[in-house]
Design a protein around this motif. Structure first.
Motif, mmCIF file in Angstrom:
data_model
loop_
_atom_site.group_PDB
_atom_site.id
_atom_site.type_symbol
_atom_site.label_atom_id
_atom_site.label_comp_id
_atom_site.label_asym_id
_atom_site.label_seq_id
_atom_site.Cartn_x
_atom_site.Cartn_y
_atom_site.Cartn_z
ATOM 1 N N ALA A 236 0.816 -1.222 0.000
ATOM 2 C CA ALA A 236 0.000 0.000 0.000
ATOM 3 C C ALA A 236 0.844 1.264 0.000
ATOM 4 N N CYS A 237 2.164 1.139 0.082
ATOM 5 C CA CYS A 237 3.000 2.342 0.140
ATOM 6 C C CYS A 237 3.235 2.898 -1.263
ATOM 7 N N SER A 239 3.250 5.574 -4.610
ATOM 8 C CA SER A 239 2.234 6.056 -5.539
ATOM 9 C C SER A 239 1.432 4.901 -6.117
ATOM 10 N N GLY A 240 2.120 3.860 -6.532
ATOM 11 C CA GLY A 240 1.441 2.721 -7.153
ATOM 12 C C GLY A 240 1.455 2.757 -8.659
ATOM 13 N N LYS A 265 -4.685 0.989 1.948
ATOM 14 C CA LYS A 265 -4.280 2.178 1.186
ATOM 15 C C LYS A 265 -5.290 3.303 1.358
ATOM 16 N N LEU A 269 -3.910 6.514 3.189
ATOM 17 C CA LEU A 269 -3.831 7.688 2.317
ATOM 18 C C LEU A 269 -4.399 8.914 3.015
ATOM 19 N N LYS A 281 -2.723 12.855 -2.913
ATOM 20 C CA LYS A 281 -3.549 11.647 -2.950
ATOM 21 C C LYS A 281 -3.947 11.259 -4.362
ATOM 22 N N PRO A 284 -2.043 7.837 -5.726
ATOM 23 C CA PRO A 284 -2.593 6.661 -5.046
ATOM 24 C C PRO A 284 -4.057 6.380 -5.371
ATOM 25 N N HIS A 287 -4.182 3.832 -7.928
ATOM 26 C CA HIS A 287 -3.969 2.505 -7.345
ATOM 27 C C HIS A 287 -5.258 2.000 -6.691
ATOM 28 N N PRO A 523 1.453 5.813 1.563
ATOM 29 C CA PRO A 523 0.921 6.212 0.255
ATOM 30 C C PRO A 523 1.336 7.643 -0.071
#
Length: 818
Positions: A236-237, A239-240, A265, A269, A281, A284, A287, A523
């Motif tokens: 979950a960390c 940007s994704g 996430k 976030l 945000k 993310p 994601h 995130p």
């Protein structure tokens, strides 16, 4: 040895018998000279380094063979585990498309048999629209929830609403009768922490108490966020987006788009944004939307059993994510097309558009900002831009390109250092240190204390008669008799000059802290911090140009447009252009970025300034390196991603890249009819390759097909359980016709059905630029190299990446994750 393992690694995927009509193996071999195989699992070990055991699947479209001998055809019945991929493997795009076409033909052939079959056919046809509708609904709802919660928790650092604890600062003062126009953000219902704890609203004691509570809440939110990520969902960390780009290119990362990742996430976030860290945000949210798309795709067999089809849903989901992040549905579709998607057919374009529409509609229904807009910083300008302003716009583009090049190099250097030092082993400590430094420095400056989205809103806003910001502290013309929208250019007051100094300090602070924040284990998006840096620089330039035009309106560049008393320059427009330029410099986005930003402003009039600034930032950034930040992080993490934007211009041949090399051990191969079960199991146990080419004999080296490691293992285990007489000395046969055996011989094991009869091949003299194009456009995992029909070696996607790194004078070991 590792590279040698990898080039065999990817081929352990089950095969489908695409050629069953050939009368002999010789006929098959005659046509094998132009074949190429897509099963490179060389990526298998990219992330975990474990021996890969299996990306495999079978397609038995007509592959069963009736023989007079009592041989076991293992794929007459589905074998559990066959047809799936292991973690950290690359999918076989061509095979997945073949599976989907076979499924579609089967449904169409049955739909006229009964009403139930017709209903199933209709359900299958509409399942694509249903899954993107559900994805859009969930993405919009989660985005609204995140926006509302993040606003409330951000204001919680400064105080609390006693009349309604769930109100943020602005909502708390909406219904107050004691609020004045000059102090619209002050009301009796809203209490700062100093008022609650020590009973003082003003003075040094109040300032120090608010300062302490601000730092306390920032550290609490940051600690809770990183702890939840570390314990429950490490994926979950960040940007994704780099990982989503890799997944959409065909790579599999189990759990990255799962329900735990989605839940953690979403929660973290909110905490990360509320902590005041220099992050956003918006990234993310892409994601989060892809997690929704992945989860809903499992409700529909059409997508749950086919990895290539699932990636069409993820492309639509990424469009929905950007749609709710920026309130830009069209920009979201273009972002998915330009930035993240690897395979984007026309029907995916339509479904992406629909998903973005549904997501934006849901977010608009929730109305998280209370302004009937999809985003917080929606603005409208009332004056046009003039031709002479192109020069400062282009200067902002140059600044954006320089910022992007600096940020990419600095952030990648810091992330690489984090990986190689002990500091990276303590992610919680790193987040706490970064959050503490951010909070301590941010509080004294009102522009850094603000939520970043609020800051961008203030910088974008044009100075109207109702604005009370210090950025709008101009000396007014006392002769003005009425309030109008277009206020003429005025001399700046003391508040504006003080604000410029504060903005300069905020610019330096944001530049430094964003470098160290992007990549920590919470995130963290990059869109908003980059836009904030550009907006600060743009607003400063805009005020400078405005004052220059006011005091020197008789200069030839201003004379035609900037008459005395005219509203000539809009500083907020410069902030918007600067924001687009800096975001473009970091991500190297062009078309989608321009559309996103003009959807933010609600006007088409400013497309030309935006285009000029964004293209300038891209050109300047490309002069220092063609990679955007997401591609740089993909390379840093060693993901097997072949960027279609890169050009390969070297004149090497396939023989120069293939494995084995001259001094390497021979290629591990299987023969079609003279190996036993023990021989194959020994080869599997002694090697870590993902698959093995099958040849007619060691002497001829004529290629027959390709067998995947996991398929072989599963097939042999299944045969021993289901069929008596299969022992270690049983002959394994990949040929169509079983050779005659002595009467006392154990029953042979026929494995032709798991053999890929059409592996992709190239000749040894094929130019590498063609091989690279084939890998990119067909999504190959691996490719066999032949000479006059005889097997010479193999090229995997990892070999391609390694070779491209060598030609770019990079250390291949530094870019491949083991």
């Amino acid at each position: 040895m590792e590279s040698e393992q990898l080039f065999h690694r990817g081929r352990y995927r089950n095969s489908y018998n695409s050629i069953t009509s050939a009368s002999s193996d010789e006929e098959l071999l005659d046509g094998a000279g132009v074949i190429m195989d897509f099963q490179t699992s060389e990526d298998d070990n990219l992330l975990d380094g474990d021996t890969a055991v299996g990306t495999h699947y079978t397609m038995t479209n007509g592959g069963s063979i009736n023989s007079s001998t009592h041989l076991l055809d293992l794929l007459d019945e589905p074998i559990p585990g066959v047809g799936t991929y292991d973690d950290f493997h690359t999918i076989d795009w061509v095979r997945e498309k073949c599976k989907d076409r076979e499924r579609h033909r089967r449904i169409n052939s049955k739909k006229k048999e009964s009403a139930w079959e017709m209903t199933k056919s209709l359900y299958d046809a509409w399942s694509g629209w249903l899954v993107v509708t559900l994805t859009g609904l969930a993405s919009g709802a989660l985005a609204g929830l995140i926006d509302i919660a993040a606003d409330w928790m951000t204001d919680l650092k400064e105080g609390i609403c006693l009349s309604a604890l769930w109100y943020n600062h602005e909502q708390c003062c909406w219904g107050s009768n004691e609020t004045t126009f000059e102090e619209r953000d002050k009301c009796p219902q809203w209490k700062t922490w100093a008022e609650l704890i020590i009973g003082q609203a003003e003075g040094p004691g109040s300032y120090i108490m608010n300062y302490i509570m601000y730092i306390f809440w920032a550290l609490s939110f940051a600690f809770l966020a990183v702890s939840l990520v570390k314990v429950f969902a490490p994926y979950a960390c960040g940007s994704g987006i780099p990982e989503i780009k890799t997944i959409l290119s065909g790579f599999i990362i189990r759990g990255y788009l799962g329900k735990w990742t989605l839940m953690i996430k979403t929660i973290t976030l909110v905490l990360a944004v509320a902590s005041g860290l220099s992050l956003g945000k918006e990234g993310p949210l892409v994601h989060v939307a892809c997690c929704c798309g992945n989860i809903f795709s499992y409700l529909f067999p059409k997508y749950s059993t086919n990895e290539a089809k699932k990636r069409e849903v993820l492309s639509a989901a990424s469009a929905a994510g950007v749609s709710v992040a920026f309130g830009a549905p069209i920009g979201g579709v273009l972002f998915s097309l330009e930035e993240v998607s690897y395979y984007f057919p026309l029907k995916t374009l339509w479904r992406s558009f629909f998903a973005a529409l549904v997501a934006a509609f849901v977010l608009r229904s929730i109305n998280p900002f209370g302004n009937s807009r999809l985003v917080l910083f929606y603005v409208e300008y009332h004056t046009p831009w003039y031709l002479f302003e192109l020069f400062p716009f282009i200067l902002l583009g140059v600044f954006g390109g320089l910022w992007g090049a600096f940020f990419i190099r600095a952030n990648i250097a810091w992330c690489r250092r984090r990986k190689s030092t002990k500091f990276g082993k303590y992610p919680v400590l790193e987040v706490i240190i970064v959050a503490a430094i951010t909070a301590v420095i941010a509080f004294p400056n009102p522009y850094t204390r603000l939520n970043t989205s609020e800051l961008i809103k203030e910088l974008f806003t044009d100075c109207g008669p109702l604005e009370s910001s210090s950025l709008c502290d101009y000396r007014n013309d006392m002769n003005a008799s009425k309030i109008v929208d277009d206020i003429p250019d005025r001399p700046a007051g003391s508040g504006v000059y003080a604000a410029i100094w504060q903005l300069c300090l905020a610019l330096i602070f944001k530049i430094i802290m964003t470098v160290f924040t992007f990549g920590i284990k919470v995130p963290s998006g990059l869109f908003i911090p980059s836009m904030a840096i550009g907006a600060i620089a743009g607003r400063i330039v805009g005020i400078a140009v405005e004052q220059l035009a006011y005091y020197h309106h008789d200069w030839f560049i201003f004379k035609e447009w900037c008459e005395v008393g005219a509203d000539c320059i809009t500083p907020g427009l410069y902030a918007m252009v600067g924001a687009a330029a800096c975001l473009g410099g970091v991500t190297r986005m062009t078309v989608s970025l321009v559309v996103i930003v003009f959807e933010l402003t609600g006007g088409l009039e400013y497309i030309v300034p935006l285009m000029a600034a964004v293209m300038t930032s891209k050109w300047v950034g490309d002069a220092f390196g063609r990679e955007g930040i997401y591609e740089a992080h993909i390379r840093l993490n060693g993901y097997p991603f072949l960027d279609a934007k890169e050009e390969f211009t070297h004149t090497t041949l396939a023989a120069d890249v293939m494995r084995p090399r001259r001094n390497d051990s021979p290629l591990a191969v299987l023969t079609q009819d003279n190996m036993t079960v023990d021989d194959i199991e020994t080869m599997i146990n002694e090697t870590s390759y993902n698959g093995f080419p099958v040849i007619m004999s060691k002497e001829s080296q004529r290629l027959v097909g390709f067998a995947l490691r996991r398929d072989l293992t599963i097939a042999i285990e299944s045969a021993r359980k289901k069929q008596e007489g299969v022992v270690g000395s049983s002959r394994v046969c990949f040929a169509q016709h079983t050779p005659s055996l002595p009467a006392e011989s154990p029953r042979p094991l026929k494995l032709r059905s798991i053999l890929d009869m059409s592996p992709f091949t190239v000749t040894d003299h094929t130019p590498m630029e063609i091989v690279v194009d084939i890998f990119r456009k067909l999504g190959l995992r691996q490719c066999l190299v032949t000479h006059n029909g005889r097997l010479l070696g193999i090229i995997t996607k990892k070999d391609i990446l390694r070779h491209m790194a060598q030609t770019a004078n990079q250390d291949p070991a530094s870019i491949m994750f083991d």
